[in-house]
Design a protein around this motif. Structure first.
Motif, PDB file in Angstrom:
ATOM      1  N   GLY A 106      34.184  19.385 -44.266  1.00 18.32           N
ATOM      2  CA  GLY A 106      35.424  20.124 -44.477  1.00 18.32           C
ATOM      3  C   GLY A 106      36.537  19.721 -43.540  1.00 18.32           C
ATOM      4  O   GLY A 106      37.532  20.438 -43.425  1.00 18.32           O
ATOM      5  N   TRP A 107      36.390  18.576 -42.879  1.00 17.71           N
ATOM      6  CA  TRP A 107      37.453  18.130 -41.965  1.00 17.71           C
ATOM      7  C   TRP A 107      38.629  17.593 -42.764  1.00 17.71           C
ATOM      8  O   TRP A 107      38.470  17.005 -43.829  1.00 17.71           O
ATOM      9  CB  TRP A 107      36.922  17.042 -41.029  1.00 17.71           C
ATOM     10  N   ASN A 108      39.832  17.768 -42.209  1.00 19.91           N
ATOM     11  CA  ASN A 108      41.025  17.244 -42.860  1.00 19.91           C
ATOM     12  C   ASN A 108      41.641  16.083 -42.078  1.00 19.91           C
ATOM     13  O   ASN A 108      42.799  15.735 -42.281  1.00 19.91           O
ATOM     14  CB  ASN A 108      42.063  18.348 -43.058  1.00 19.91           C
ATOM     15  N   TRP A 109      40.882  15.500 -41.193  1.00 18.66           N
ATOM     16  CA  TRP A 109      41.357  14.351 -40.411  1.00 18.66           C
ATOM     17  C   TRP A 109      40.376  13.209 -40.603  1.00 18.66           C
ATOM     18  O   TRP A 109      39.179  13.362 -40.390  1.00 18.66           O
ATOM     19  CB  TRP A 109      41.466  14.719 -38.930  1.00 18.66           C
ATOM     20  N   GLY A 110      40.905  12.074 -41.069  1.00 16.92           N
ATOM     21  CA  GLY A 110      40.014  10.946 -41.310  1.00 16.92           C
ATOM     22  C   GLY A 110      40.803   9.676 -41.546  1.00 16.92           C
ATOM     23  O   GLY A 110      41.960   9.543 -41.131  1.00 16.92           O
ATOM     24  N   THR A 111      40.177   8.764 -42.261  1.00 18.29           N
ATOM     25  CA  THR A 111      40.760   7.446 -42.515  1.00 18.29           C
ATOM     26  C   THR A 111      40.969   7.264 -44.008  1.00 18.29           C
ATOM     27  O   THR A 111      40.054   7.542 -44.803  1.00 18.29           O
ATOM     28  CB  THR A 111      39.823   6.329 -41.994  1.00 18.29           C
ATOM     29  N   ALA A 112      42.162   6.806 -44.396  1.00 16.34           N
ATOM     30  CA  ALA A 112      42.466   6.534 -45.798  1.00 16.34           C
ATOM     31  C   ALA A 112      42.247   5.054 -46.076  1.00 16.34           C
ATOM     32  O   ALA A 112      42.853   4.198 -45.419  1.00 16.34           O
ATOM     33  CB  ALA A 112      43.899   6.929 -46.125  1.00 16.34           C
ATOM     34  N   LYS A 113      41.367   4.770 -47.023  1.00 14.52           N
ATOM     35  CA  LYS A 113      41.048   3.384 -47.374  1.00 14.52           C
ATOM     36  C   LYS A 113      41.388   3.148 -48.845  1.00 14.52           C
ATOM     37  O   LYS A 113      41.031   3.953 -49.707  1.00 14.52           O
ATOM     38  CB  LYS A 113      39.567   3.097 -47.128  1.00 14.52           C
ATOM     39  N   PHE A 114      42.064   2.031 -49.119  1.00 16.75           N
ATOM     40  CA  PHE A 114      42.414   1.651 -50.486  1.00 16.75           C
ATOM     41  C   PHE A 114      41.391   0.630 -50.980  1.00 16.75           C
ATOM     42  O   PHE A 114      41.311  -0.487 -50.464  1.00 16.75           O
ATOM     43  CB  PHE A 114      43.826   1.071 -50.537  1.00 16.75           C
ATOM     44  N   ASN A 115      40.601   1.074 -51.950  1.00 15.82           N
ATOM     45  CA  ASN A 115      39.544   0.215 -52.499  1.00 15.82           C
ATOM     46  C   ASN A 115      39.828   0.006 -53.985  1.00 15.82           C
ATOM     47  O   ASN A 115      39.357   0.764 -54.834  1.00 15.82           O
ATOM     48  CB  ASN A 115      38.178   0.873 -52.283  1.00 15.82           C
ATOM     49  N   GLY A 116      40.644  -1.022 -54.282  1.00 16.47           N
ATOM     50  CA  GLY A 116      40.992  -1.279 -55.679  1.00 16.47           C
ATOM     51  C   GLY A 116      41.828  -0.137 -56.236  1.00 16.47           C
ATOM     52  O   GLY A 116      42.850   0.254 -55.658  1.00 16.47           O
ATOM     53  N   PRO A 117      41.404   0.459 -57.362  1.00 12.24           N
ATOM     54  CA  PRO A 117      42.184   1.554 -57.971  1.00 12.24           C
ATOM     55  C   PRO A 117      41.864   2.918 -57.376  1.00 12.24           C
ATOM     56  O   PRO A 117      42.259   3.935 -57.936  1.00 12.24           O
ATOM     57  CB  PRO A 117      41.761   1.494 -59.444  1.00 12.24           C
ATOM     58  N   LEU A 118      41.139   2.979 -56.241  1.00 12.27           N
ATOM     59  CA  LEU A 118      40.755   4.247 -55.626  1.00 12.27           C
ATOM     60  C   LEU A 118      41.333   4.360 -54.227  1.00 12.27           C
ATOM     61  O   LEU A 118      41.389   3.388 -53.468  1.00 12.27           O
ATOM     62  CB  LEU A 118      39.227   4.375 -55.537  1.00 12.27           C
ATOM     63  N   LEU A 119      41.769   5.579 -53.891  1.00 10.07           N
ATOM     64  CA  LEU A 119      42.123   5.928 -52.523  1.00 10.07           C
ATOM     65  C   LEU A 119      41.013   6.818 -51.998  1.00 10.07           C
ATOM     66  O   LEU A 119      40.806   7.935 -52.497  1.00 10.07           O
ATOM     67  CB  LEU A 119      43.465   6.654 -52.487  1.00 10.07           C
ATOM     68  N   SER A 120      40.277   6.325 -51.015  1.00 14.39           N
ATOM     69  CA  SER A 120      39.123   7.053 -50.478  1.00 14.39           C
ATOM     70  C   SER A 120      39.476   7.607 -49.103  1.00 14.39           C
ATOM     71  O   SER A 120      39.930   6.864 -48.218  1.00 14.39           O
ATOM     72  CB  SER A 120      37.914   6.113 -50.387  1.00 14.39           C
ATOM     73  N   PHE A 121      39.274   8.921 -48.930  1.00 16.20           N
ATOM     74  CA  PHE A 121      39.495   9.570 -47.641  1.00 16.20           C
ATOM     75  C   PHE A 121      38.127   9.776 -46.985  1.00 16.20           C
ATOM     76  O   PHE A 121      37.298  10.543 -47.493  1.00 16.20           O
ATOM     77  CB  PHE A 121      40.202  10.913 -47.848  1.00 16.20           C
ATOM     78  N   GLU A 122      37.902   9.076 -45.868  1.00 15.43           N
ATOM     79  CA  GLU A 122      36.577   9.048 -45.247  1.00 15.43           C
ATOM     80  C   GLU A 122      36.610   9.721 -43.882  1.00 15.43           C
ATOM     81  O   GLU A 122      37.597   9.617 -43.140  1.00 15.43           O
ATOM     82  CB  GLU A 122      36.083   7.610 -45.103  1.00 15.43           C
ATOM     83  N   VAL A 123      35.494  10.398 -43.594  1.00 15.92           N
ATOM     84  CA  VAL A 123      35.276  11.030 -42.295  1.00 15.92           C
ATOM     85  C   VAL A 123      33.965  10.484 -41.744  1.00 15.92           C
ATOM     86  O   VAL A 123      32.902  10.654 -42.360  1.00 15.92           O
ATOM     87  CB  VAL A 123      35.215  12.566 -42.415  1.00 15.92           C
ATOM     88  N   ASN A 124      34.053   9.768 -40.626  1.00 13.86           N
ATOM     89  CA  ASN A 124      32.859   9.138 -40.027  1.00 13.86           C
ATOM     90  C   ASN A 124      32.160   8.219 -41.030  1.00 13.86           C
ATOM     91  O   ASN A 124      30.932   8.282 -41.203  1.00 13.86           O
ATOM     92  CB  ASN A 124      31.884  10.199 -39.500  1.00 13.86           C
TER      93      ASN A 124
END
Length: 704
Positions: A106-124
């Protein structure tokens, strides 16, 4: 292991809406078919680069990545499917199915990664959520903020409008703005239509039926632009489902229909179909805004730089090449007039119904396309306004019904043969054909001897019902039992039929010979035996033992509380559906146990019923008494009606004392006016009583 793996009730997320369908893994392709639209996604096995198994909101899901950059996600798998799918991937695919855990902190702080047609918001390094960039409609930037807006889907109850990302200022190179870089990465894959560059070609002033008006159609490499006097529409080619080219019934015009999903919008109106109307006589010379080498490389011979021909042919040819979809035309169906369509009405608007090889399409207001695979059954019904036409009803598996009315009667045979040949279930099919179809809906009789005209049979049945209704009006108080003159209850019918009693008496001589000749014909109709139209409902004995429950019902009563506790808030219908699924999965030994209990309950019921009958319960004496009571009530009602008829006859008599009807003379109320001929009148009333109480013999009725 089998060559294919198939799964039903698999879901694909499309712009916030879950679309169910069927997924099949084979050695060459992975195919998903959408149940709602019929659209098919086919992924070649050689294109797969990555496969992930993940826990998602609808159970478990699979994420597939391809060499072309596309990502496909399918949800709705069970936990037990993992081993089966993993073994199939190892045996037939070069890609291994890996398990990937989602972040649920439930964290709202992470890393935004662009993987082709997807925007993935990752935590750890674990994805918390993913955004398909094709669902993005707009991207706006602020000082340290990026706002991502989404396309809205009409099929969803709740829609996600926007997501805001806080992008911290960069501490590295001052030349690059992290906010702008983030926004450019989103817009590069977003579904944002920007009319940049020149159009490939332009068609001027085309007549459009939906949306209505005349539009200039500008063909761009990735989308279609409709430019009208009032409204503009931009239609991406990815939203085009099907193309149809349909000849008008007058053989002088052509319809070109473009099916869209999602539809184009104008306020609260949704247009699922774009319908263009062309004249066959209109020609055009077309030049593409591209050089010949580029045309050859892009379209591979499907189009040329310079083309000429009929306007509808040019438009359909260009659309087919750009959208890369086949054009559907009518099959070998021909109506009574030789046309490939049927004139009918839908929702009080006249239009044309086209039977296709794989469905029906109705144009034009409102347009309707029904695929055979989503049709549950069809029905041929009698026209509501005239017998010169009939209605054609289509019921879908989702429970929707479409009624196409005012179809000419001459089209019935052609349409019935077409539906029969396509093996669609006909709702009002004859009994013999239904019996042959039992157990297999796809089996139909093709022999000429077994052909059954369902519409004709239905007309005959309605005619019989009307005749029976007319007969019942002629014989008002007639009972359902046959008339036998020798029985005691015969006096009820004779008393009620005032004309019949009058014809038997010869005291007044008021009846002519012609009237006496007509009376036996009416008696013949009265004597005619007819089958009872309505069977008497058998009275239920409330004191009798209750019938035993089946094995399934015994199991359901014992399992109902458990199902409710496992599924809180479940409705009654959902309990029955869930119980049916659980009953199918019960082992054979468990079912035999419940069947044994049901057999014991049946034996107990038979024993209790035998004891109940021996003790005198359920005898027919009570039912006989009830029938006598009903008979007495009916007799009283009929006598009251007869008395009312005599009073009316009395009122019709005027002041002329020289002539009085028999009913008036025999009535007890007329004693005050008949004192002068008291003896003669009493004799006449005695004769009438004798005539009523004594039924006429067969010889007398024959002589009349």
């Amino acid at each position: 292991m089998s060559d294919t793996l198939e799964f039903n009730e698999i879901y694909q997320e499309v712009k916030g809406s879950w679309n169910d369908g069927r997924l099949r893994f084979s050695k060459q392709t992975v195919v998903f078919k959408n149940n709602k639209t019929g659209k098919v996604d086919s992924i070649g096995v050689s294109e797969l680069t990555q496969a992930q198994w993940r826990r998602v909101c609808l159970g478990h899901g699979i994420k597939l990545c391809t060499t072309t950059g596309h990502i496909y996600k399918y949800d709705g798998f069970k936990d037990t499917d993992l081993d089966k799918i993993s073994e199939y991937f190892k045996a037939n695919y070069k890609v291994e199915l890996m398990e990937k855990d989602m972040c649920v902190k439930g964290w709202n702080w992470g890393t935004a990664k662009f993987n082709g047609p997807l925007l993935s918001f990752e935590v750890n390094d674990s994805p918390a959520f993913e955004i398909p960039l094709s669902s993005v409609s707009q991207c706006a930037t602020g000082k340290n903020e990026v706002t991502v807006e989404f396309h809205q889907n009409d099929d969803t109850e709740v829609s996600l409008m926007e997501v805001r990302f806080y992008v911290p200022p960069s501490t590295g190179d001052e030349g690059s703005d992290p906010v702008e870089a983030f926004a450019q990465n989103v817009l590069s894959k977003a579904d944002v239509i920007q009319a940049t560059g020149d159009a490939v070609c332009i068609f001027r002033e085309l007549q459009c039926l939906t949306p209505r008006g005349r539009y200039d159609i500008r063909i761009y490499p990735t989308f279609l632009h409709l430019h009208g006097k009032t409204f503009d529409y931009k239609i991406p080619y990815t939203t085009v489902l099907r193309l149809f080219l349909l000849p008008h019934k007058d053989q002088r015009q052509m319809f070109f229909v473009i099916s869209l999903d999602p539809p184009i919008k104008q306020g609260q109106t949704r247009y699922h179909f774009l319908i263009l109307l062309f004249s066959k006589e209109e020609d055009i010379s077309l030049t593409l805004n591209m050089n010949e080498d580029e045309v050859e490389r892009r379209f591979e011979g499907k189009l040329n730089k310079n083309m000429s021909g009929s306007l509808y042919e040019m438009v359909s040819r260009v659309m087919k090449a750009l959208v890369n979809r086949k054009i559907t035309v009518p099959g070998n169906f021909q109506g009574h007039s030789g046309a490939q369509c049927i004139t009918c009405s839908y929702k009080a608007t006249s239009g044309l119904l086209y039977p296709l090889e794989r469905g029906f399409i109705y144009v034009h207001k409102p347009p309707v396309h029904l695929r055979f695979e989503e049709i549950a059954c069809v029905n041929f019904a009698r026209g509501t306004t005239t017998t010169r036409s009939f209605d054609f009803e289509i019921e879908t598996k989702q429970g929707n019904q479409y009624t196409f009315s005012s179809i000419e009667r001459e089209e019935y045979g052609k349409l019935f043969d077409f539906v029969n040949a396509k093996k669609l279930s006909i709702k009002n099919r004859g009994f013999k054909e239904k019996k042959g179809m039992k157990g297999n809906d796809n089996m139909y009789s093709d022999s000429d001897d077994d052909q059954h005209d369902a519409y004709l049979e239905r007309m005959k049945e309605e005619g019989k019902i009307r005749e029976e209704g007319n007969d019942s009006d002629d014989s008002e108080g007639e009972s359902d039992e046959s008339f036998n003159p020798g029985e005691e209850d015969d006096d009820i019918a004779e008393e009620y039929d005032s004309k019949a009693s009058a014809s038997e008496s010869s005291a007044d001589g008021g009846d002519s010979d012609e009237d006496r000749k007509k009376k036996p014909a009416k008696k013949a109709k009265f004597v005619k035996e007819r089958k009872p139209r309505k069977k008497e409902k058998k009275a239920k004995d409330i004191n009798a033992p209750k019938r035993p429950m089946s094995a399934y019902m015994l199991w359901l009563n014992s399992s109902r509380d458990r199902i409710k506790s496992e599924n809180p808030g479940i409705s009654v219908t959902e309990i029955s559906k869930k119980a049916g699924e659980m009953w199918k999965q019960i082992t054979k030994d468990k079912k035999e146990e419940w069947e044994g209990k049901a057999e014991e309950a049946k034996k107990d019921y038979e024993r209790a019923m035998r004891e109940y009958k021996e003790s005198g319960g359920g005898s027919s004496s009570s039912s006989k008494k009830e029938r006598k009571k009903k008979g007495g009530k009916n007799e009283e009602k009929k006598k009251k009606k007869s008395g009312g008829g005599k009073e009316k006859e009395k009122e019709r008599v005027t002041g002329n004392d020289s002539f009085k009807s028999r009913e008036f003379i025999s009535s007890e109320e007329s004693s005050s006016e008949s004192e002068r001929g008291k003896g003669r009148k009493r004799k006449g009333s005695d004769d009438e009583e004798e005539a009523v109480s004594t039924p006429p013999s067969s010889e007398e009725s024959g002589s009349d």
